[in-house]
Design a protein around this motif. Structure first.
Motif, short mmCIF file in Angstrom:
data_model
loop_
_atom_site.label_atom_id
_atom_site.label_comp_id
_atom_site.label_asym_id
_atom_site.label_seq_id
_atom_site.Cartn_x
_atom_site.Cartn_y
_atom_site.Cartn_z
N LYS A 353 -6.81 5.19 -3.44
CA LYS A 353 -7.16 6.27 -2.06
C LYS A 353 -5.40 5.52 -1.65
CE LYS A 353 -9.32 6.93 2.23
NZ LYS A 353 -10.38 6.21 3.18
N LYS A 387 -11.79 15.31 -1.43
CA LYS A 387 -11.93 13.69 -0.34
C LYS A 387 -12.87 13.44 0.09
CE LYS A 387 -9.49 12.37 3.94
NZ LYS A 387 -10.26 11.28 4.11
N GLU A 394 -15.21 5.04 -2.56
CA GLU A 394 -14.59 3.88 -1.59
C GLU A 394 -16.23 2.87 -0.68
OE1 GLU A 394 -11.54 2.54 1.28
OE2 GLU A 394 -11.97 4.83 1.18
#
Length: 446
Positions: A353, A387, A394
């Motif tokens: 990221k 995204k 994440e």
């Protein structure tokens, strides 16, 4: 499957054999695989060039191999042995499961005949490794064993638990195995002393963390160094502070605010520190955790390779095998870790990221290393659907095609197409496959 195996090099879990001329060597590999992490042996392929030789009289050779394994190894192990036709030649594939042993060659005995796998070679297990194998067979870890000479710092325990709103009661100490029953008495465990012991460094002199900042990208000249001897919970912040003072922060001035961007993502640094502490082998003598900061990278190295039965591929999938259960339980209770087995995935996701080069995760025989890089890759702006996936990864260990379809609210077919595009762009890394879905499981790459 054969094509995939041939694309790889010999490793901790893979070996090529040209023929069965040396059955002893083959049997040693079976012992080493069984004791370490399991593995696959392919007979009929040159180990250096991977030239396909094939096996003559494959049925007869298969029987010879099965008999040699049965007659030569104790305890009994039953690998899966198959004959595969490939390019008009026959190969023998031996799949060796990992199990609790220790397994050994009968001809060499239960002390000298125990082999383990280091990289692509087999080695005789030393006394420390034998002890570890026996502990594994008893489903115990070193830090769960009693430490008769250990002395606990009750005040340090109280302070640590109070920070998360917990009481360090006798019941809690027993529940986390900070103390254990031994010869009718309640005494500290190795893990308890490593975490909160008054005499921790006397009993475990290698339970320290050596940090160094080197000039350039080699270890020729040290600019700064620190030996951290604090208890493990306190050591985390001290290591992070050392790294912060030896790395840079970039400031971006906006219209209204200034944004400070650290050279390395703080959460990735912290996860790497915790990973090293959590998975270090504290029973090893003469080896300690090392944190080396260079101009282009940070290396976090801890004693002890992956635990028995574990591989890097499994670790990246989130399959957890804790080497130190006591330390792991306490770290989880103190909220240093959210979930066992998720640290490596989080490191990869955070660095991706931030647009950083993919961290290197590797096993070096008796050591494990995570390397973070400060090199920023050239990245285009993520599309909205990309995204969404990156944000999901994440927070989660991995992702399957069906998960992607649900996140995007699209069909499985569309999800596969998008995942393939992200895979080809280097944004994702495939870490598991299945026959039904050749892109079944992914982690974030960069």
């Amino acid at each position: 499957m054969i094509v995939e195996l041939l694309s790889k090099h010999e490793s901790k879990t893979l070996e090529f054999k040209e023929n069965t001329g040396s059955l002893l060597g083959l049997v040693k590999t079976v012992v080493a695989f069984a004791n370490t992490s399991g593995g696959i042996i392919i007979v009929g392929i040159k180990d250096k060039t991977k030239e396909i030789i094939g096996v003559s009289n494959s049925l007869q050779e298969e029987e010879r191999i099965a008999n040699a394994i049965s007659d030569s190894i104790s305890p009994v192990i039953v690998p899966d042995i198959e004959i595969h036709a490939y390019r008009n030649r026959e190969l023998i594939i031996i799949r060796v499961p990992h199990a609790a042993g220790p397994f050994y060659l009968k001809s060499e005995g239960s002390q000298r005949g125990v082999y383990i796998r280091f990289g692509s070679s087999n080695r005789i297990a030393d006394d420390e490794m034998l002890a570890a194998l026996k502990l594994f067979s008893e489903n115990r870890t070193y830090d769960e064993l009693p430490s008769p000479k250990g002395l606990l710092d009750k005040e340090a325990i109280k302070i640590a638990f109070s920070k998360v709103g917990k009481n360090a009661t006798t019941k809690n100490l027993e529940a986390f195995d900070i103390v254990t029953e031994h010869l009718g008495k309640s005494i500290p465990t190795h893990g308890g002393v490593l975490l909160f012991g008054f005499n921790r460094l006397i009993l475990y002199p290698d339970a320290i963390i050596r940090c160094a900042r080197f000039k350039g990208i080699s270890k020729e000249k040290i600019i700064d160094s620190q030996e951290i001897i604090s208890s493990l919970p306190s050591a985390i912040d001290e290591v992070v502070a050392f790294i912060e003072r030896n790395t840079s922060v970039k400031s971006i001035i906006g219209r209204m605010h200034r944004q400070d961007i650290p050279e390395y993502p703080p959460s990735a640094v912290r996860e790497a520190v915790i990973n090293a502490i959590l998975h270090s082998d504290y029973s090893m003598k003469g080896s300690h955790i090392q944190v080396a900061v260079f101009d282009d990278r940070i290396e976090f190295t801890n004693p002890g390779g992956l635990p028995f039965g574990q591989t890097i591929q499994k670790a990246l999938l989130g399959f957890s095998k804790l080497r130190n259960r006591v330390i792991g339980r306490v770290f989880k209770e103190l909220k240093f870790i959210e979930q066992w087995g998720s640290g490596l995935q989080r490191i990869l996701a955070v660095c991706a990221k931030a647009g950083l080069k993919t961290p290197l995760i590797e096993e070096h025989n008796n050591h494990f290393r995570v390397t973070l890089y400060n090199e920023r890759t050239k990245q285009r702006k993520l599309l909205k659907w990309e995204k969404l996936l990156v944000d999901y990864l994440e927070e989660n260990q991995s992702l399957a095609t069906k998960d992607a379809a649900k996140i995007w609210n699209v069909s499985d077919r569309t999800a596969r197409t998008r995942l393939k595009a992200m895979l080809n762009n280097g944004m994702l890394q495939r870490i598991a496959t299945s026959e039904k879905d050749p892109m079944a499981t992914f982690i974030i790459r960069q």
